[in-house]
Design an enzyme around this catalytic site. Structure first.
Site, PDB file in Angstrom:
ATOM      1  N   ILE A 233       0.837  -1.207   0.000  1.00 23.01           N
ATOM      2  CA  ILE A 233       0.000   0.000   0.000  1.00 23.01           C
ATOM      3  C   ILE A 233       0.875   1.262   0.000  1.00 23.01           C
ATOM      4  CG2 ILE A 233      -1.822   1.246   1.255  1.00 23.01           C
ATOM      5  CD1 ILE A 233      -2.695  -1.537   0.139  1.00 23.01           C
TER       6      ILE A 233
ATOM      7  N   ASN B 177       4.930   1.821  14.440  1.00 18.97           N
ATOM      8  CA  ASN B 177       5.192   0.923  13.302  1.00 18.97           C
ATOM      9  C   ASN B 177       6.615   1.176  12.817  1.00 18.97           C
ATOM     10  OD1 ASN B 177       5.216  -0.658  11.049  1.00 18.97           O
ATOM     11  ND2 ASN B 177       3.503   0.356  10.013  1.00 18.97           N
TER      12      ASN B 177
ATOM     13  N   CYS C 259       7.257  -1.507   8.835  1.00 15.71           N
ATOM     14  CA  CYS C 259       6.564  -1.534   7.546  1.00 15.71           C
ATOM     15  C   CYS C 259       7.524  -2.047   6.483  1.00 15.71           C
ATOM     16  CB  CYS C 259       6.075  -0.138   7.165  1.00 15.71           C
ATOM     17  SG  CYS C 259       5.462  -0.083   5.468  1.00 15.71           S
TER      18      CYS C 259
ATOM     19  N   THR D 240       3.891  -7.796   8.892  1.00 14.93           N
ATOM     20  CA  THR D 240       3.936  -8.704   7.746  1.00 14.93           C
ATOM     21  C   THR D 240       5.378  -9.100   7.411  1.00 14.93           C
ATOM     22  OG1 THR D 240       3.975  -6.760   6.338  1.00 14.93           O
ATOM     23  CG2 THR D 240       1.832  -7.765   6.707  1.00 14.93           C
TER      24      THR D 240
END
Ligand code: DHB
Length: 321
Positions: free
Chosen positions: A72, A128, A131, A196
């Protein structure tokens, strides 16, 4: 028998441990068509950045055999719009808001933390630092213990003392425990894991990468065993540090697996895309799983798989998986 599912996130009591995973429910608005956002433990927002971003070119999502790849590129409205529009909306609905933040420099994270500290009603900050869709791998702070610590130290120093700071870790490292220790030493109050995994798909027809961004983050059921392993290792090394566990949870039984490994709370992500009310279903299923086993309190099973005689004297439940 009602199971006591309450848990704590810093000073805030959560009615239950089921959260949305960052990036899978925006800032909660779309989800509200399908469920009452105040019923779940908390809404974890898509990572907020300093400025609005359109994200990467499309295609930026691809299905895999047992999960999903996405690139994204941290699309989002930026912190100003988030504070003016999204956070007040979440609070007006009675939701508990865990705000995920992302930056490309330590200074950007520090500025985001300063801006969030001026706002009321933030239950926790999730940083985060993992990423996978950044311009260079060197920017994945969570892949380097001292880079991770620099971000966490800057955020902790600027965040209100009563708002816990969670570091979101990447499984794409040689030793996740080293990164976890480094974040905790820098002031992290808790850890979220896992983000992820970096993956890639190539279309055999076009013979080109499927994602415009070429590589992307792999999520979904395929990564659950990796999440269980990471949570297990960190719980064994740092038993008192709160963990929000995420990675491929589809059912209450999956949630229980991460809790037994050591997660105090769980976040539901990829499955929301085809079952938008999944958090409420998983909450109900988790409650049933615990009740079936005669367990009265969620707190009694957090990390229980580490105990040699975990189920001694308990009623075994049928394995329905
Ligand atoms: C994105 C961010 C993440 O942390 C992740 O795991 C996957 C995708 C993104 O916005 O590109």
């Amino acid at each position: 028998m009602a199971v006591d599912l309450r848990t704590r996130l810093g000073d805030t009591e959560l009615p239950n441990p089921v959260l949305t995973a960052s990036g899978c429910a925006g800032s909660g608005r779309e989800l509200a068509q399908f469920l009452d956002v105040s019923r779940i433990g908390a809404v974890v927002t898509k990572s907020v950045q300093l400025v609005p971003r359109a994200g990467r070119p499309t295609p930026r999502m691809a299905e895999t055999a047992s999960g999903m790849l996405n690139s994204i590129g941290l699309q989002g409205p930026g912190i100003d719009a988030f504070l003016q529009r999204d956070l007040p909306w979440l609070l007006s609905r009675g939701a508990r808001a865990v705000v995920s933040i992302a930056g490309s420099t330590v200074g950007e994270y520090a500025e985001l933390a300063t801006r969030l500290s001026a706002a009321a009603g933030v239950t926790a900050v999730e940083v985060n630092i993992s990423c996978p869709n950044v311009a260079e791998r060197g920017q994945v702070f969570a892949c380097d213990p001292s880079a991770a610590a620099a971000v966490i130290d800057a955020v902790r120093a600027r965040t209100r003392y009563d708002v816990p700071v969670f570091a979101k870790l990447s499984p794409d490292v040689t030793d996740i425990v080293t990164v976890a220790r480094s974040c905790v030493a820098a002031g992290a109050d808790g850890l979220s894991m896992i983000n992820t995994l970096l993956g890639m798909a190539i279309d055999p027809v076009t013979m080109r990468p499927v994602l415009a961004g070429q590589t992307g983050g792999l999520s979904g059921p395929a990564i659950r065993p990796v999440a269980v392993r990471c949570i297990w290792q960190v719980r064994a090394a740092l038993p008192d540090v709160p963990i929000i566990g995420m990675g491929g949870i589809r059912t209450g039984q999956d949630a229980l697996e991460l809790i037994l490994a050591g997660a105090w709370m769980v976040a539901v992500g990829t499955t929301i895309f085809h079952d938008p009310s999944a958090c409420v279903r998983i909450l109900r299923e988790l409650d049933d799983e615990l009740a079936q086993r005669g367990i009265e309190r969620l707190a009694d099973v957090v990390g229980l798989a580490h105990e040699p005689q975990a189920m001694a004297g308990r009623r075994p439940a049928r394995n329905t998986r």
